[in-house]
Design an enzyme around this catalytic site. Structure first.
Site: not given
Ligand code: NAD
Length: 500
Positions: A195, A269, A303, A404
């Site tokens: 997803k 992650e 990130c 962040e």
């Molecule tokens: P997000 O957590 O809002 O969403 C990530 C994914 O989770 C999406 O596909 C979303 O639909 C899904 N999701 C949302 N709520 C959910 C739930 N309750 N249960 C299951 N899935 C759910 O993150 P975002 O805004 O898309 O991305 C930004 C974040 O990702 C930042 O915090 C960034 O630092 C982090 N990030 C981390 C890494 C790493 O390698 N550590 C890499 C890229 C981004």
């Protein structure tokens, strides 16, 4: 106030500007494209705010169908019992297909995320192809070992796949983060239900065609577009054997809690607030360039962004001025224009988050520098643009240092000793990456060891390699992607003991 640094973009909206044709997205379930019902979600071009297309919004029933198809395909052994080297060859074929279509994938990625086309080509698509090659090559090297025991036995270990894996990914590096799960999970013999982010689903959908054409059997890879509803359904009730999640720390906590309840494997992650330490003995010009790249790359939606710079007092004023002056001239514009370094934020919620931090900084009397100080909104024309902003002299306990922001906003603080630099660097909830700029080799090793982060750069920022694991300390999560460690996350060990 009008900025003169960059003209507003005026390109037409949507697919014609990008040079790729985007058709309405369907769900890829059990090896087939299916409509996925009436619920649709728009995909927006962040450079113009225009709708590009729509994709299906998966619900719990779609999740059930995808997981059931994955379970059947996994249990049939069509993939898990294939010789590992053969699985590797399929992944390498997928890498070759991706390279053949690299321009199409790069354009799609820029259209979806707003990242400059040049970066989509040389970083995103190229890294994704390398990951498929790397894990394709590593697949055949997965092996157990024979152990000597205290009794007359033939004893050995087997490395086995986990079963059905759910991969849930964020918006900012869609293709790379899809493939960072697809490649090791499939190399290890698992089935995968993916997803992608609801904001940037386009390249994940196209990867389904690449993988099917490369020879991944029906049901072994499915793509469900949708948002938190589909994500929650994937994570609930032990439908799958492992959840590979990349995203925010807030959602990661929920995933980890669900995985704990269900006793599932999980890698999470998560977010970061990474510190870049500039010592007075560094090559200051190079360090300033590194610091700017560290916070503006991917419009700060990285990130591992170097979103906090700590500077040794004797060079503090010089470095603050140099970063503020130079970052104001980094070209902001249309992702499809050659020469653009900073594209739009990927969506309105991200832009609004940055703006709200900048409003608080201005109201709170922070020293706001850089182009953002004059005009935070900047280039408009319907897109979600902002310019780099530097917040100097901020307090360690301020939200700008601790939270962040995920946009091109940099905090800069002085330090007087190496110990103080390390203390400030480690003093946030996060621990994803860190870096230091110095000419002192002994200090480089000493400080690298003391920094609480999963990855440390010395004299640089942001260089990643598929052979080197990445992952978090503290609230940046657990588990590793890339390197052999990334493959281990998709395997479990069985001991076999045969009495002789
Ligand atoms: P997000 O957590 O809002 O969403 C990530 C994914 O989770 C999406 O596909 C979303 O639909 C899904 N999701 C949302 N709520 C959910 C739930 N309750 N249960 C299951 N899935 C759910 O993150 P975002 O805004 O898309 O991305 C930004 C974040 O990702 C930042 O915090 C960034 O630092 C982090 N990030 C981390 C890494 C790493 O390698 N550590 C890499 C890229 C981004």
């Amino acid at each position: 106030m009008t900025s003169t640094a960059n003209p507003p973009i005026t390109s037409p909206a949507g697919g014609s500007r990008s040079g790729v044709t985007v058709t309405p997205g369907r769900l890829f379930l059990g090896g087939e494209w299916v409509d996925g019902g009436d619920r649709r979600r728009p995909v927006i071009d962040p450079a113009t705010g225009a709708e590009v297309t729509t994709v299906a919004e998966a619900g719990a029933e779609d999740v059930d169908r995808a997981v059931a198809a994955a379970r059947r395909a996994f249990d049939s052994g069509v993939w898990s019992r294939l010789p590992a080297r053969e699985r590797g060859r399929v992944l390498i074929r997928a890498a070759n297909l991706l390279r053949e279509r690299s321009e199409e994938f790069a354009r799609l990625e820029s259209l979806d995320t707003g990242k400059p086309l040049v970066f989509s080509r040389v970083i995103d698509v190229s890294t994704a192809a390398e990951m498929l090659e790397y894990y394709g090559s590593l697949a055949g090297s997965v092996e157990g070992s024979v152990r000597s025991t205290g009794a007359p036995m033939m004893a050995y270990t087997r490395r086995e796949p986990l079963g059905v894996v759910a991969a849930i990914t964020p918006f900012n590096f869609p293709l790379v983060l899809s493939v960072s799960k697809i490649a090791p999970a499939l190399a290890a013999g698992n089935a995968l239900v993916h997803k992608p982010s609801e904001e940037t689903p386009l390249t994940a959908l196209r990867m389904a065609d690449v993988l099917a054409e490369a020879g991944v059997p029906a049901g072994i890879f499915s793509v469900l577009t949708g948002g938190s509803e589909a994500g929650q359904a994937l994570a609930a009730g032990r439908r799958v054997d492992k959840i590979a999640f990349t995203g925010s720390t807030a959602v990661g906590r929920k995933i980890a809690a669900a995985a704990g309840e269900n006793l599932q494997h999980a890698t999470v992650e998560l977010g970061g607030k990474s510190a870049n330490l500039i010592f007075a003995d560094a090559d200051i010009e190079a360090a300033v360039g590194t610091a700017i790249n560290g916070f503006v790359y991917n419009t700060g939606q990285f990130c591992m962004a170097g979103s906090r710079v700590l500077v040794e007092r004797p060079v503090y004023d010089q470095v603050v001025e140099a970063i503020a002056a130079a970052s104001a001239h980094v070209p902001v514009g249309d992702p499809f224009d050659e020469g653009t370094v900073i594209g739009p934020m990927t969506g309105p919620r991200h832009l609004e988050k940055v703006r709200s931090f900048l409003r608080r900084a201005q109201e709170g009397g922070a020293r706001v520098l850089g182009a953002g100080a004059a005009e935070p909104e900047a280039v408009t024309a319907g897109g979600y643009f902002t310019r780099p902003t530097v917040l100097a002299d901020v307090a360690q306990d301020s939200p700008f240092v601790q939270e962040e922001i995920f946009g091109p906003v940099l905090t800069v603080q002085p330090f007087d000793s190496e110990d103080e630099a390390i203390r400030l660097a480690n003093d946030t909830p996060y621990g994803l990456a860190a870096g230091l700029q110095t000419r002192d080799v002994t200090r480089a090793h000493r400080v690298a060891a003391a920094l609480q982060a999963g990855l440390v750069w010395v004299n640089g920022w942001g260089v990643l390699d598929v052979a080197m694991p990445i992952g978090g300390y503290k609230a940046s999560g657990y588990g590793r992607e890339c390197g052999p460690e990334g493959l281990d996350e998709y395997l479990q060990t069985k001991s076999v003991l045969i009495s002789l």
